[in-house]
Design a protein around this motif. Structure first.
Motif, PDB file in Angstrom:
ATOM      1  N   LEU A   1      44.527  46.643  43.657  1.00  0.00           N
ATOM      2  CA  LEU A   1      44.681  47.980  42.967  1.00  0.00           C
ATOM      3  C   LEU A   1      43.675  47.671  41.787  1.00  0.00           C
ATOM      4  CD1 LEU A   1      46.727  50.258  42.247  1.00  0.00           C
ATOM      5  CD2 LEU A   1      47.753  48.569  40.598  1.00  0.00           C
ATOM      6  N   LEU A   2      43.775  46.850  40.909  1.00  0.00           N
ATOM      7  CA  LEU A   2      42.492  46.739  39.974  1.00  0.00           C
ATOM      8  C   LEU A   2      41.182  47.021  40.459  1.00  0.00           C
ATOM      9  CD1 LEU A   2      43.866  43.479  38.125  1.00  0.00           C
ATOM     10  CD2 LEU A   2      44.114  45.954  37.392  1.00  0.00           C
ATOM     11  N   ILE A   3      40.785  46.708  41.639  1.00  0.00           N
ATOM     12  CA  ILE A   3      39.532  47.068  42.289  1.00  0.00           C
ATOM     13  C   ILE A   3      39.561  48.633  42.768  1.00  0.00           C
ATOM     14  CG2 ILE A   3      37.927  46.648  43.954  1.00  0.00           C
ATOM     15  CD1 ILE A   3      38.978  43.680  43.991  1.00  0.00           C
ATOM     16  N   ILE A   4      40.504  49.035  43.324  1.00  0.00           N
ATOM     17  CA  ILE A   4      40.533  50.243  43.791  1.00  0.00           C
ATOM     18  C   ILE A   4      40.513  51.212  42.670  1.00  0.00           C
ATOM     19  CG2 ILE A   4      42.002  52.253  44.641  1.00  0.00           C
ATOM     20  CD1 ILE A   4      42.923  49.944  46.460  1.00  0.00           C
ATOM     21  N   THR A   5      41.167  51.145  41.444  1.00  0.00           N
ATOM     22  CA  THR A   5      41.146  51.986  40.257  1.00  0.00           C
ATOM     23  C   THR A   5      40.136  51.451  39.345  1.00  0.00           C
ATOM     24  OG1 THR A   5      42.541  50.406  39.233  1.00  0.00           O
ATOM     25  CG2 THR A   5      43.609  51.989  40.105  1.00  0.00           C
ATOM     26  N   LYS A   6      39.029  50.629  39.502  1.00  0.00           N
ATOM     27  CA  LYS A   6      37.981  50.199  38.973  1.00  0.00           C
ATOM     28  C   LYS A   6      38.421  49.613  37.559  1.00  0.00           C
ATOM     29  CE  LYS A   6      34.548  52.912  41.136  1.00  0.00           C
ATOM     30  NZ  LYS A   6      34.682  52.026  42.301  1.00  0.00           N
ATOM     31  N   LEU A   7      39.871  49.194  37.527  1.00  0.00           N
ATOM     32  CA  LEU A   7      40.021  48.551  35.908  1.00  0.00           C
ATOM     33  C   LEU A   7      39.662  47.090  35.932  1.00  0.00           C
ATOM     34  CD1 LEU A   7      43.887  49.980  35.980  1.00  0.00           C
ATOM     35  CD2 LEU A   7      41.935  50.581  34.711  1.00  0.00           C
ATOM     36  N   ASN A   8      39.138  46.399  37.215  1.00  0.00           N
ATOM     37  CA  ASN A   8      38.580  45.129  36.977  1.00  0.00           C
ATOM     38  C   ASN A   8      37.302  45.033  36.132  1.00  0.00           C
ATOM     39  OD1 ASN A   8      37.567  46.567  39.045  1.00  0.00           O
ATOM     40  ND2 ASN A   8      36.549  44.772  40.022  1.00  0.00           N
ATOM     41  N   ASN A   9      36.624  46.466  36.052  1.00  0.00           N
ATOM     42  CA  ASN A   9      35.425  46.793  34.994  1.00  0.00           C
ATOM     43  C   ASN A   9      35.928  46.999  33.495  1.00  0.00           C
ATOM     44  OD1 ASN A   9      33.954  46.444  37.499  1.00  0.00           O
ATOM     45  ND2 ASN A   9      34.026  48.739  37.862  1.00  0.00           N
ATOM     46  N   ILE A  10      37.154  47.206  33.411  1.00  0.00           N
ATOM     47  CA  ILE A  10      37.364  47.594  32.107  1.00  0.00           C
ATOM     48  C   ILE A  10      38.091  46.281  31.486  1.00  0.00           C
ATOM     49  CG2 ILE A  10      39.136  49.086  30.589  1.00  0.00           C
ATOM     50  CD1 ILE A  10      38.552  51.047  32.953  1.00  0.00           C
ATOM     51  N   PHE A  11      38.922  45.576  32.320  1.00  0.00           N
ATOM     52  CA  PHE A  11      39.722  44.387  31.885  1.00  0.00           C
ATOM     53  C   PHE A  11      38.785  43.168  32.412  1.00  0.00           C
ATOM     54  CE2 PHE A  11      43.302  47.545  32.133  1.00  0.00           C
ATOM     55  CZ  PHE A  11      43.918  47.337  30.987  1.00  0.00           C
ATOM     56  N   THR A  12      38.873  42.109  31.550  1.00  0.00           N
ATOM     57  CA  THR A  12      38.567  41.016  31.759  1.00  0.00           C
ATOM     58  C   THR A  12      39.712  40.285  32.599  1.00  0.00           C
ATOM     59  OG1 THR A  12      36.914  40.457  30.069  1.00  0.00           O
ATOM     60  CG2 THR A  12      37.767  38.568  31.028  1.00  0.00           C
ATOM     61  N   VAL A  13      39.503  39.731  33.809  1.00  0.00           N
ATOM     62  CA  VAL A  13      40.575  39.165  34.546  1.00  0.00           C
ATOM     63  C   VAL A  13      40.351  37.815  35.038  1.00  0.00           C
ATOM     64  CG1 VAL A  13      41.963  39.504  36.652  1.00  0.00           C
ATOM     65  CG2 VAL A  13      40.989  41.225  35.786  1.00  0.00           C
ATOM     66  N   TYR A  14      41.358  36.838  34.574  1.00  0.00           N
ATOM     67  CA  TYR A  14      41.279  35.517  34.847  1.00  0.00           C
ATOM     68  C   TYR A  14      42.116  35.124  35.856  1.00  0.00           C
ATOM     69  CZ  TYR A  14      38.477  34.939  30.363  1.00  0.00           C
ATOM     70  OH  TYR A  14      37.675  35.386  29.432  1.00  0.00           O
ATOM     71  N   ASP A  15      42.044  33.780  36.603  1.00  0.00           N
ATOM     72  CA  ASP A  15      42.785  33.496  37.670  1.00  0.00           C
ATOM     73  C   ASP A  15      44.045  32.882  37.140  1.00  0.00           C
ATOM     74  OD1 ASP A  15      40.954  34.248  39.683  1.00  0.00           O
ATOM     75  OD2 ASP A  15      40.000  32.231  39.513  1.00  0.00           O
ATOM     76  N   SER A  16      44.057  32.222  36.039  1.00  0.00           N
ATOM     77  CA  SER A  16      45.296  31.886  35.504  1.00  0.00           C
ATOM     78  C   SER A  16      45.352  32.007  34.009  1.00  0.00           C
ATOM     79  CB  SER A  16      45.521  30.194  35.468  1.00  0.00           C
ATOM     80  OG  SER A  16      44.346  29.603  34.902  1.00  0.00           O
ATOM     81  N   LEU A  17      46.659  31.889  33.239  1.00  0.00           N
ATOM     82  CA  LEU A  17      46.839  32.318  32.184  1.00  0.00           C
ATOM     83  C   LEU A  17      46.144  31.025  31.294  1.00  0.00           C
ATOM     84  CD1 LEU A  17      48.325  33.520  29.701  1.00  0.00           C
ATOM     85  CD2 LEU A  17      50.357  32.318  30.259  1.00  0.00           C
ATOM     86  N   GLU A  18      46.444  29.795  31.778  1.00  0.00           N
ATOM     87  CA  GLU A  18      45.579  28.599  31.165  1.00  0.00           C
ATOM     88  C   GLU A  18      44.128  28.974  30.762  1.00  0.00           C
ATOM     89  OE1 GLU A  18      47.891  28.252  33.850  1.00  0.00           O
ATOM     90  OE2 GLU A  18      49.478  27.666  32.688  1.00  0.00           O
ATOM     91  N   GLU A  19      43.492  29.449  32.062  1.00  0.00           N
ATOM     92  CA  GLU A  19      42.115  29.780  32.063  1.00  0.00           C
ATOM     93  C   GLU A  19      41.802  30.651  30.947  1.00  0.00           C
ATOM     94  OE1 GLU A  19      38.204  31.312  34.767  1.00  0.00           O
ATOM     95  OE2 GLU A  19      40.295  31.545  35.680  1.00  0.00           O
TER      96      GLU A  19
END
Length: 112
Positions: free
Chosen positions: A88-106
């Protein structure tokens, strides 16, 4: 939707569980973020590991939180999205607006 929140080293951490559909939970999240900003939060980390579904209204909530944080010189980071939410983040291109991490710890180790 269940929400757990805490302030840790100027990072406001939101752990969400359930579906983010922007109903009353959207207003609740905005209130929590506003309070955190007043308490000195500089960044907001939203843990999506237990979020199954995000509606268009839920996306609006995420963008509203991002706008609020950026208006005070902060940033919003997303962590641990499921494969469905990642798509969903990729389709809406929100992955370009938000920094996305694989885990909360990371996320927390990267932003300090």
């Amino acid at each position: 939707m269940n929400v757990e929140s805490r302030l840790e080293n100027n990072n406001f951490i939101l752990q969400l569980a359930g579906d983010l559909i922007g109903d009353d939970s959207g207003l609740k999240l905005m209130g929590l973020v506003s309070d955190a900003v007043e308490e000195g939060a500089k960044n907001c980390v939203i843990d999506l590991s237990k979020v199954r579904y995000i509606s268009s209204s839920g996306i609006g909530v995420l963008i509203t939180i991002l706008t609020k944080m950026r208006n005070v010189g902060g940033e919003v980071f997303l962590s641990a999205p499921s494969e469905h939410v990642k798509k969903l983040l990729i389709i809406t291109k929100l992955n370009n607006i938000f920094t996305v991490y694989d885990s909360l710890e990371e996320a927390l180790s990267q932003i300090g």
